[in-house]
Write a protein that holds these residues in place. Structure first.
Motif, PDB file in Angstrom:
ATOM      1  N   LEU A   8       0.834  -1.205   0.000  1.00 46.80           N
ATOM      2  CA  LEU A   8       0.000   0.000   0.000  1.00 46.80           C
ATOM      3  C   LEU A   8       0.871   1.259   0.000  1.00 46.80           C
ATOM      4  CD1 LEU A   8      -2.802  -0.996   2.555  1.00 46.80           C
ATOM      5  CD2 LEU A   8      -2.971  -0.904   0.051  1.00 46.80           C
ATOM      6  N   ALA A   9       1.925   1.268   0.817  1.00 45.11           N
ATOM      7  CA  ALA A   9       2.844   2.407   0.857  1.00 45.11           C
ATOM      8  C   ALA A   9       3.546   2.576  -0.499  1.00 45.11           C
ATOM      9  CB  ALA A   9       3.872   2.239   1.974  1.00 45.11           C
ATOM     10  N   SER A  10       3.892   1.468  -1.121  1.00 46.64           N
ATOM     11  CA  SER A  10       4.529   1.512  -2.433  1.00 46.64           C
ATOM     12  C   SER A  10       3.590   2.107  -3.476  1.00 46.64           C
ATOM     13  CB  SER A  10       4.956   0.100  -2.846  1.00 46.64           C
ATOM     14  OG  SER A  10       5.516   0.102  -4.132  1.00 46.64           O
ATOM     15  N   MET A  32      -1.359   7.763  -4.775  1.00 49.30           N
ATOM     16  CA  MET A  32      -2.661   7.426  -4.182  1.00 49.30           C
ATOM     17  C   MET A  32      -2.731   7.963  -2.755  1.00 49.30           C
ATOM     18  SD  MET A  32      -2.917   3.448  -5.384  1.00 49.30           S
ATOM     19  CE  MET A  32      -4.496   3.147  -4.647  1.00 49.30           C
ATOM     20  N   GLU A  33      -3.909   8.442  -2.366  1.00 51.74           N
ATOM     21  CA  GLU A  33      -4.155   8.897  -0.998  1.00 51.74           C
ATOM     22  C   GLU A  33      -5.483   8.312  -0.542  1.00 51.74           C
ATOM     23  OE1 GLU A  33      -3.907  13.131  -0.485  1.00 51.74           O
ATOM     24  OE2 GLU A  33      -1.880  13.235  -1.321  1.00 51.74           O
ATOM     25  N   PHE A  34      -5.488   7.743   0.663  1.00 48.42           N
ATOM     26  CA  PHE A  34      -6.728   7.211   1.223  1.00 48.42           C
ATOM     27  C   PHE A  34      -6.575   7.059   2.728  1.00 48.42           C
ATOM     28  CE2 PHE A  34      -4.166   3.803  -0.559  1.00 48.42           C
ATOM     29  CZ  PHE A  34      -4.005   2.934   0.505  1.00 48.42           C
ATOM     30  N   GLY A  35      -7.714   7.006   3.407  1.00 50.60           N
ATOM     31  CA  GLY A  35      -7.722   6.893   4.855  1.00 50.60           C
ATOM     32  C   GLY A  35      -7.170   5.560   5.321  1.00 50.60           C
ATOM     33  N   LEU A  36      -6.370   5.609   6.390  1.00 51.14           N
ATOM     34  CA  LEU A  36      -5.749   4.405   6.935  1.00 51.14           C
ATOM     35  C   LEU A  36      -5.565   4.589   8.436  1.00 51.14           C
ATOM     36  CD1 LEU A  36      -4.612   1.769   5.642  1.00 51.14           C
ATOM     37  CD2 LEU A  36      -2.374   2.852   5.692  1.00 51.14           C
ATOM     38  N   THR A  37      -5.859   3.543   9.175  1.00 50.35           N
ATOM     39  CA  THR A  37      -5.668   3.561  10.625  1.00 50.35           C
ATOM     40  C   THR A  37      -4.682   2.475  10.988  1.00 50.35           C
ATOM     41  OG1 THR A  37      -7.884   4.452  10.985  1.00 50.35           O
ATOM     42  CG2 THR A  37      -6.837   3.348  12.857  1.00 50.35           C
ATOM     43  N   LEU A  38      -3.645   2.872  11.730  1.00 49.44           N
ATOM     44  CA  LEU A  38      -2.559   1.964  12.095  1.00 49.44           C
ATOM     45  C   LEU A  38      -2.572   1.719  13.602  1.00 49.44           C
ATOM     46  CD1 LEU A  38       0.192   3.838  10.046  1.00 49.44           C
ATOM     47  CD2 LEU A  38      -1.206   1.904   9.286  1.00 49.44           C
ATOM     48  N   HIS A  39      -2.375   0.478  13.984  1.00 48.99           N
ATOM     49  CA  HIS A  39      -2.274   0.109  15.397  1.00 48.99           C
ATOM     50  C   HIS A  39      -0.798  -0.173  15.672  1.00 48.99           C
ATOM     51  CE1 HIS A  39      -6.699  -0.614  15.684  1.00 48.99           C
ATOM     52  NE2 HIS A  39      -6.516  -0.605  14.379  1.00 48.99           N
ATOM     53  N   THR A  40      -0.233   0.592  16.603  1.00 49.37           N
ATOM     54  CA  THR A  40       1.185   0.445  16.941  1.00 49.37           C
ATOM     55  C   THR A  40       1.309   0.131  18.426  1.00 49.37           C
ATOM     56  OG1 THR A  40       1.618   2.734  17.588  1.00 49.37           O
ATOM     57  CG2 THR A  40       1.687   2.253  15.228  1.00 49.37           C
ATOM     58  N   THR A  85       2.497   1.882  20.618  1.00 48.45           N
ATOM     59  CA  THR A  85       2.277   3.096  21.410  1.00 48.45           C
ATOM     60  C   THR A  85       0.871   3.646  21.282  1.00 48.45           C
ATOM     61  OG1 THR A  85       3.129   4.474  19.627  1.00 48.45           O
ATOM     62  CG2 THR A  85       4.702   3.763  21.311  1.00 48.45           C
ATOM     63  N   GLY A  86       0.048   3.051  20.437  1.00 46.44           N
ATOM     64  CA  GLY A  86      -1.327   3.514  20.299  1.00 46.44           C
ATOM     65  C   GLY A  86      -1.813   3.446  18.869  1.00 46.44           C
ATOM     66  N   ILE A  87      -2.953   4.088  18.640  1.00 46.38           N
ATOM     67  CA  ILE A  87      -3.589   4.080  17.324  1.00 46.38           C
ATOM     68  C   ILE A  87      -3.328   5.410  16.643  1.00 46.38           C
ATOM     69  CG2 ILE A  87      -5.805   3.969  16.127  1.00 46.38           C
ATOM     70  CD1 ILE A  87      -6.778   2.149  18.412  1.00 46.38           C
ATOM     71  N   VAL A  88      -2.931   5.339  15.369  1.00 46.72           N
ATOM     72  CA  VAL A  88      -2.696   6.520  14.541  1.00 46.72           C
ATOM     73  C   VAL A  88      -3.626   6.412  13.346  1.00 46.72           C
ATOM     74  CG1 VAL A  88      -0.995   7.868  13.267  1.00 46.72           C
ATOM     75  CG2 VAL A  88      -0.256   6.471  15.198  1.00 46.72           C
ATOM     76  N   SER A  89      -4.398   7.458  13.101  1.00 45.18           N
ATOM     77  CA  SER A  89      -5.343   7.449  11.993  1.00 45.18           C
ATOM     78  C   SER A  89      -5.149   8.698  11.157  1.00 45.18           C
ATOM     79  CB  SER A  89      -6.778   7.378  12.543  1.00 45.18           C
ATOM     80  OG  SER A  89      -7.702   7.170  11.503  1.00 45.18           O
ATOM     81  N   GLY A  90      -5.084   8.530   9.840  1.00 43.85           N
ATOM     82  CA  GLY A  90      -4.875   9.663   8.952  1.00 43.85           C
ATOM     83  C   GLY A  90      -5.045   9.259   7.503  1.00 43.85           C
ATOM     84  N   THR A  91      -4.487  10.056   6.620  1.00 41.67           N
ATOM     85  CA  THR A  91      -4.560   9.804   5.186  1.00 41.67           C
ATOM     86  C   THR A  91      -3.184   9.387   4.693  1.00 41.67           C
ATOM     87  OG1 THR A  91      -6.308  11.456   4.940  1.00 41.67           O
ATOM     88  CG2 THR A  91      -5.130  10.818   2.942  1.00 41.67           C
ATOM     89  N   LEU A  92      -3.104   8.211   4.084  1.00 48.21           N
ATOM     90  CA  LEU A  92      -1.839   7.721   3.528  1.00 48.21           C
ATOM     91  C   LEU A  92      -1.429   8.625   2.375  1.00 48.21           C
ATOM     92  CD1 LEU A  92       0.326   5.425   3.358  1.00 48.21           C
ATOM     93  CD2 LEU A  92      -1.181   4.337   1.690  1.00 48.21           C
ATOM     94  N   ILE A  93      -0.157   9.040   2.376  1.00 52.67           N
ATOM     95  CA  ILE A  93       0.391   9.877   1.309  1.00 52.67           C
ATOM     96  C   ILE A  93       1.732   9.316   0.865  1.00 52.67           C
ATOM     97  CG2 ILE A  93      -0.804  11.992   2.014  1.00 52.67           C
ATOM     98  CD1 ILE A  93       1.785  12.882   3.449  1.00 52.67           C
ATOM     99  N   SER A  94       2.209   9.798  -0.270  1.00 51.62           N
ATOM    100  CA  SER A  94       3.510   9.364  -0.779  1.00 51.62           C
ATOM    101  C   SER A  94       4.626  10.028   0.016  1.00 51.62           C
ATOM    102  CB  SER A  94       3.651   9.735  -2.257  1.00 51.62           C
ATOM    103  OG  SER A  94       3.829  11.139  -2.391  1.00 51.62           O
ATOM    104  N   HIS A  95       5.825   9.456  -0.090  1.00 57.03           N
ATOM    105  CA  HIS A  95       6.967  10.070   0.585  1.00 57.03           C
ATOM    106  C   HIS A  95       7.298  11.431  -0.033  1.00 57.03           C
ATOM    107  CE1 HIS A  95       9.049   8.092  -2.758  1.00 57.03           C
ATOM    108  NE2 HIS A  95      10.083   8.872  -2.523  1.00 57.03           N
ATOM    109  N   VAL A  96       7.029  11.612  -1.325  1.00 57.48           N
ATOM    110  CA  VAL A  96       7.266  12.898  -1.978  1.00 57.48           C
ATOM    111  C   VAL A  96       6.354  13.962  -1.367  1.00 57.48           C
ATOM    112  CG1 VAL A  96       7.074  14.168  -4.162  1.00 57.48           C
ATOM    113  CG2 VAL A  96       8.061  11.870  -4.144  1.00 57.48           C
TER     114      VAL A  96
END
Length: 156
Positions: free
Chosen positions: A40-42, A49-57, A59-70
Motif C-alpha cells: 500500500l505504501a509503495s 494514491m491517498e486514502f484513509g488508513l488507521t494503524l495500530h502500533t 504506542t497507540g492508534i494513529v489514523s490519517g490519510t496515507l500519502i507518498s513520501h514525496v
C-alpha cells in the motif's frame, strides 16, 4: 615437519557481504513486517494514491490519510522552513524536499518499503479526544505497525 598453508580463495566482495547481511536481516525482521502494508505504501509512493488508513502500533492508534513520501517531504519542508522567512527559507525548503526524491531501487519490483507516511494524522487513546485536534504529518516504521484497517477514525 612442514606446515601447509591452504588457500581459502579470495575474500567475498563487499557487495556480496552487504547483500548477505541484508538478506539475513530481512529474513529475521521481515517476518514481522506486513508485506501488504508495504505494498500500500509503495502504491502511494509510485502512483500518488491517498486514502484513509488507521494503524495500530505498540504506542497507540494513529489514523490519517496515507500519502507518498514525496508529498510528505514537500509538506514537511513547507512546515519546517516556515519560521525562516526571507533568504534562508528557499534553500532550506529545497534541501528538505529533496529527501522525497525517489531512492535508488525504490521503483524496482520487490523493493522493500520501510516507512509509511500520513497527513492529518491523529492519535487515539481510550477515553481521550483525538490528538492533535487538527492532525499532523506523521512518518512511521512499517515494521512497528501491529495491524491496520482501511479508513480513518472520525469523531462522532
Amino acid at each position: 615437519m612442514e606446515s601447509e598453508v591452504q588457500s581459502v580463495g579470495e575474500p567475498p566482495a563487499t557487495e556480496d557481504v552487504s547483500k548477505a547481511l541484508v538478506d539475513i536481516e530481512q529474513s529475521w525482521r521481515g517476518k514481522g513486517t506486513d508485506w501488504f502494508l508495504q505494498k500500500l505504501a509503495s502504491w502511494a509512493n509510485q502512483n500518488g494514491m491517498e486514502f484513509g488508513l488507521t494503524l495500530h502500533t505498540p504506542t497507540g492508534i494513529v489514523s490519517g490519510t496515507l500519502i507518498s513520501h514525496v508529498t510528505y517531504f514537500k509538506a514537511f519542508a513547507e512546515e519546517f522552513a516556515g519560521p525562516w522567512l526571507g533568504e534562508d527559507e528557499g534553500p532550506l525548503r529545497d534541501a528538505i524536499s529533496t529527501y522525497g526524491d525517489p531512492l535508488p531501487g525504490d521503483d524496482e519490483p520487490g523493493a522493500s518499503i520501510n516507512f509509511i507516511h500520513l497527513k492529518d494524522a491523529q492519535f487515539y487513546a481510550p477515553g481521550q479526544n483525538p490528538m492533535p485536534e487538527n492532525g499532523i504529518l506523521w512518518r512511521g516504521k512499517i515494521s512497528a505497525v501491529c495491524s491496520f484497517h482501511l479508513g480513518r477514525f472520525a469523531q462522532a
